[in-house]
Enzyme design. Structure first.
Site, PDB file in Angstrom:
ATOM      1  N   ARG A  31       0.760  -1.184  -0.207  1.00  0.00           N
ATOM      2  CA  ARG A  31       0.063   0.047   0.001  1.00  0.00           C
ATOM      3  C   ARG A  31       0.910   1.398   0.036  1.00  0.00           C
ATOM      4  O   ARG A  31       0.587   2.183  -0.781  1.00  0.00           O
ATOM      5  CB  ARG A  31      -0.888  -0.131   1.298  1.00  0.00           C
ATOM      6  CG  ARG A  31      -2.090  -1.006   1.180  1.00  0.00           C
ATOM      7  CD  ARG A  31      -3.121  -0.558   2.053  1.00  0.00           C
ATOM      8  NE  ARG A  31      -4.063  -1.684   2.406  1.00  0.00           N
ATOM      9  CZ  ARG A  31      -4.994  -1.737   3.118  1.00  0.00           C
ATOM     10  NH1 ARG A  31      -5.421  -0.501   3.740  1.00  0.00           N
ATOM     11  NH2 ARG A  31      -5.895  -2.771   3.572  1.00  0.00           N
ATOM     12  N   HIS A  77      -7.763  -3.569  -6.898  1.00  0.00           N
ATOM     13  CA  HIS A  77      -7.708  -3.006  -5.712  1.00  0.00           C
ATOM     14  C   HIS A  77      -8.583  -2.866  -5.165  1.00  0.00           C
ATOM     15  O   HIS A  77      -9.531  -1.991  -4.982  1.00  0.00           O
ATOM     16  CB  HIS A  77      -6.975  -1.704  -6.266  1.00  0.00           C
ATOM     17  CG  HIS A  77      -6.167  -0.923  -4.926  1.00  0.00           C
ATOM     18  ND1 HIS A  77      -4.967  -1.179  -4.726  1.00  0.00           N
ATOM     19  CD2 HIS A  77      -6.667   0.055  -4.067  1.00  0.00           C
ATOM     20  CE1 HIS A  77      -4.701  -0.417  -3.539  1.00  0.00           C
ATOM     21  NE2 HIS A  77      -5.713   0.231  -3.278  1.00  0.00           N
ATOM     22  N   TYR A 121     -18.268  13.212 -11.892  1.00  0.00           N
ATOM     23  CA  TYR A 121     -18.318  14.442 -12.725  1.00  0.00           C
ATOM     24  C   TYR A 121     -17.160  14.648 -13.530  1.00  0.00           C
ATOM     25  O   TYR A 121     -17.097  15.235 -14.498  1.00  0.00           O
ATOM     26  CB  TYR A 121     -18.428  15.738 -11.591  1.00  0.00           C
ATOM     27  CG  TYR A 121     -19.755  15.735 -10.797  1.00  0.00           C
ATOM     28  CD1 TYR A 121     -20.990  15.829 -11.674  1.00  0.00           C
ATOM     29  CD2 TYR A 121     -19.896  15.725  -9.512  1.00  0.00           C
ATOM     30  CE1 TYR A 121     -22.330  15.794 -10.673  1.00  0.00           C
ATOM     31  CE2 TYR A 121     -20.638  15.991  -8.577  1.00  0.00           C
ATOM     32  CZ  TYR A 121     -22.137  15.733  -9.418  1.00  0.00           C
ATOM     33  OH  TYR A 121     -23.180  15.964  -8.852  1.00  0.00           O
TER      34      TYR A 121
END
Length: 747
Positions: A31, A77, A121
């Protein structure tokens, strides 16, 4: 019921230790830390690979970020969409990354800390350099692939990145027990350093720094500790000092504007607004009186923070104040920690370049081995077709005389002519001598008739020559390290030519900022504070002209130095000091400022008992009296402290301070209790103690009685107070001893 579960008996601490180490390594490797080879964390690598797989190239239309995030999360992931989207956003921000890897379309946040719009968006696609330098050779078996989390897909363990991305884009990440923080660098400089290392693997860090001058932050700025960079690059750890870039502009009326055009890299985000607040606080806290106005005029064109100064201000000195008191000068903590050979290591500059160069050789070896194998296969087929064209009539005769494909192929490969009808004996003999390979035979059987056209045969011969040239080239690259190095360096040079840019951050050795405070002319002023707690200072002449009004309107009036302090004692035993310079100085009719605003005093929880100047305190002895009749005299010099708030005395539980005075000509002290007892005795009976002492008892009190008021008398002067319905002459009270009960006075 049979229990098939297995019970493992183990020491609890050992199991906890093992489990925590497993968890920590998972966070570190999977990570938080980037791989030094491609400079990417797993989430970044997976996002880029997923976009590559979805075909969202730099020359294709943008795709919704939500589509990319969802696909990455579902395939590679499974750690939540926010981490993937945050990673995507950061990789698109040119103020955070020296080389943005994603081309964002829509609101992807800004340098002032405004976040990106929701993923539904915004849209994104890969940058051209990402496609060409990060993902180009994935189809050539240049890196290992591993199963994804549910073993339904394959994902690369590392991307075949052609540049030292770990240095170019830097990295920041917090793992368990460790953190990485690498500054971004200039692409062209890093490529030059990598080439220099490839030419001489014994090159020193100092020699590498002829190419890499230092960090190159996307926000520009000035690195001020050039001489310390060598040690930082050798060890991989240290602190880089960086300042914002400042320019001076003349404005109307001869004033000077200080314009900040570049900020330190750590200031990006909400720290810009924090900086503006810090600058405003300098004016509010009287650290400087040079500021007239401050405005943030930053736009898409860049940073522009304008601070307007007074006409008589010293701009250079003011900028030094900003460097010392705000984040216009900041530090970037370097810890070049990355995954190297499967484990976290702190790497110096040379070690990073070694790891990247070794990786480039490994990738190039696999790439050209794969390309060579394909060219060898192509050569075999081409040679078979050329040979077939030379005996095309015989091959057509074999095909027409065979019963099926297998018979024809057996003839081409092994020369078996049984069962095939030939026109002549010579054809049978020639057919029995054919020895095409399996691949060549398949190619001949699949060849179309138009390939027999003269131009097509010529093209086939040219193609064969090109294949042979490629085979020679690939064999040379694989056989000679110099040839492979030249190929890698040529690719690096092409990337530098197309994507290199000028350095933004200046590197220099700057002197430490020294701010010289303006010397204030010392003068005596009058301190005035009304009963509502509003305080101010005026000059003595102003006070004298308005003496009657001042005395009537104000509760506390005394002389002090404008460079000194005011000392405020409260009933809970606290001493608050206030710089006289923090109080407004001016006209008599100005309202002043609440004393709470310039000190730690709180009118909600404490009451003012005594207020005077530090100068006066230093010249006198101070007498304390509490409600429980504890008394002491303290040398005033003990209250000359640097802290804004200290304990002025020690109080017993439930006690409070009733009276504090400076001793001058007082001969006797008179204590008055709530129940009407009065005790007069000599001041000299009260012992001198330290400010941390409780003191001695001044009067014996009844169970619920407390000292309510304190008065002082001199020998010759008569003093009286209104008590109930008459005037009580204090001098007439019987002179007693300290620690006696006193007399009860009736109305």
């Amino acid at each position: 019921m049979e229990d098939n579960s297995r019970i493992i008996r183990t020491e609890y601490s050992e199991e906890m230790q093992k489990s925590f180490i497993d968890y920590a390594m998972s966070v570190i490797i999977a990570r938080a830390l980037p791989d030094v080879r491609d400079g990417l964390k797993p989430v970044q690598r997976r996002t880029l690979y997923d976009m590559h797989e979805l075909g969202i190239r730099y020359d294709k239309p943008y795709r919704k970020s939500a589509r990319i995030v969802g696909d990455t999360m579902g395939k590679y992931h499974p750690h939540g969409d926010s981490s993937i989207y945050d990673s995507l956003v950061v990789m698109s921000q040119d103020f955070k990354k020296g080389l943005p890897l994603i081309d964002g379309h829509g609101n992807f946040g800004n340098i002032e800390g405004d976040g990106a719009a929701a993923m539904r968006y915004t849209e994104a696609r890969l940058q051209k350099i990402t496609q060409e330098a990060f993902l180009a050779d994935l189809d050539k078996d240049v890196v290992d692939f591993m199963p994804n989390f549910d073993e339904t897909e394959k994902e690369p363990t590392v991307l075949p990145v052609k540049i030292p991305n770990f240095l170019v884009n830097g990295s920041e990440g917090i793992a368990v027990g460790m953190a990485t923080s690498t500054p971004p660098h200039n692409l062209g400089e890093v490529i030059d350093a990598m080439k220099a290392y490839m030419l001489d693997e014994n090159i020193t860090t100092r020699e590498l720094m002829r190419h890499i001058k230092g960090p190159d932050f996307p926000t520009g700025g000035i690195v001020t500790n050039k001489d310390e960079l060598l040690e930082i690059y050798e060890t991989g750890t240290g602190k880089i000092k960086i300042r914002g870039k400042v320019e001076f502009e003349k404005s109307k009326g001869g004033k000077t504007n200080v314009v900040i055009t570049e900020i330190p890299y750590p200031m990006i985000g909400m720290n810009i607004s924090k900086f503006l607040m810090d600058v405003a606080a300098l004016a509010e806290n009287k650290k400087t009186q040079d500021i007239v106005d401050i405005s943030n005029q930053s736009s898409k064109e860049g940073i522009r923070i304008v601070i307007e100064l007074r006409k008589d201000a010293d701009p250079e000195n003011f900028v030094n104040l900003l460097y010392k008191k705000t984040r216009l000068e900041d530090t970037f903590g370097v810890n070049m920690l990355a995954i190297y050979n499967g484990r976290p290591e702190t790497l110096g500059l040379k070690a990073v370049l070694k790891a990247v160069v070794d990786f480039q050789y490994e990738v190039a070896t696999r790439k050209y081995t794969n390309l060579l194998a394909k060219e060898m296969d192509r050569r075999e087929v081409q040679e078979g077709l050329i040979k077939a064209c030379n005996v095309i009539d015989l091959i057509i005769e074999i095909l027409r005389g065979s019963k099926d494909r297998a018979m024809a192929k057996d003839c081409l490969v092994n020369g078996k002519v049984e069962g095939i009808k030939f026109k002549s004996k010579e054809s049978r003999i020639m057919a029995s001598q054919l020895m095409f390979s399996e691949k060549q035979a398949n190619a001949i059987l699949e060849m179309r008739l138009y390939k027999l056209i003269g131009l097509e045969i010529e093209a086939l011969i040219n193609e064969h020559e090109e294949t042979m040239a490629n085979i020679y080239r690939y064999e040379d690259i694989l056989a000679r390290r110099d040839s492979m190095a030249q190929v890698i360096m040529n690719e690096l040079e092409a990337i530098k030519r197309e994507y290199g840019r000028k350095r933004r951050t200046a590197i220099e050795n700057a002197q430490e900022a020294v701010y010289k405070e303006k010397e204030i002319e010392e003068m005596s002023v009058m301190f005035l504070m009304d009963r509502f707690g509003y305080a101010k200072t005026v000059d003595i002449a102003t006070y004298e002209r308005n003496k009657d009004a001042a005395d009537a309107e104000n509760k506390y009036i005394f002389k002090c130095k404008n460079t000194g302090k005011v000392c405020l004692f409260t009933d809970i035993g606290q001493l608050h000091t206030i710089k006289v310079m923090d109080l407004p100085f001016g006209k008599f009719r100005d309202k002043g400022i609440p004393i709470d605003n310039v000190s730690n005093y709180s009118s909600d929880r404490e009451r003012i008992v005594f207020l005077t100047s530090q100068t006066e305190l230093n010249l006198c002895r101070v007498l304390f009296v509490t409600a429980q009749s504890m008394m002491k005299v303290v040398d005033g010099g003990e209250f000359d402290v640097s802290k804004r708030t200290v304990a002025s005395t020690k109080l017993q539980e439930g006690d409070r301070v009733v009276s504090i005075v400076c001793l001058h000509e007082q001969k006797h002290i008179v204590l008055q209790t709530r129940e009407g007892y009065f005790l007069r005795f000599a001041v000299e009976e009260i012992p001198e103690k330290k400010k941390g002492a409780v003191g001695v008892r001044g009067m014996k009190l009844g169970d619920k009685d407390l000292v309510e008021d304190v008065y002082y008398t001199q020998n010759a002067m008569e003093a009286s107070i209104p008590y109930k319905s008459r005037q009580l002459v204090l001098n007439s009270l019987k002179l007693g001893r300290r620690d006696s009960k006193g007399v009860k006075v009736r109305g």
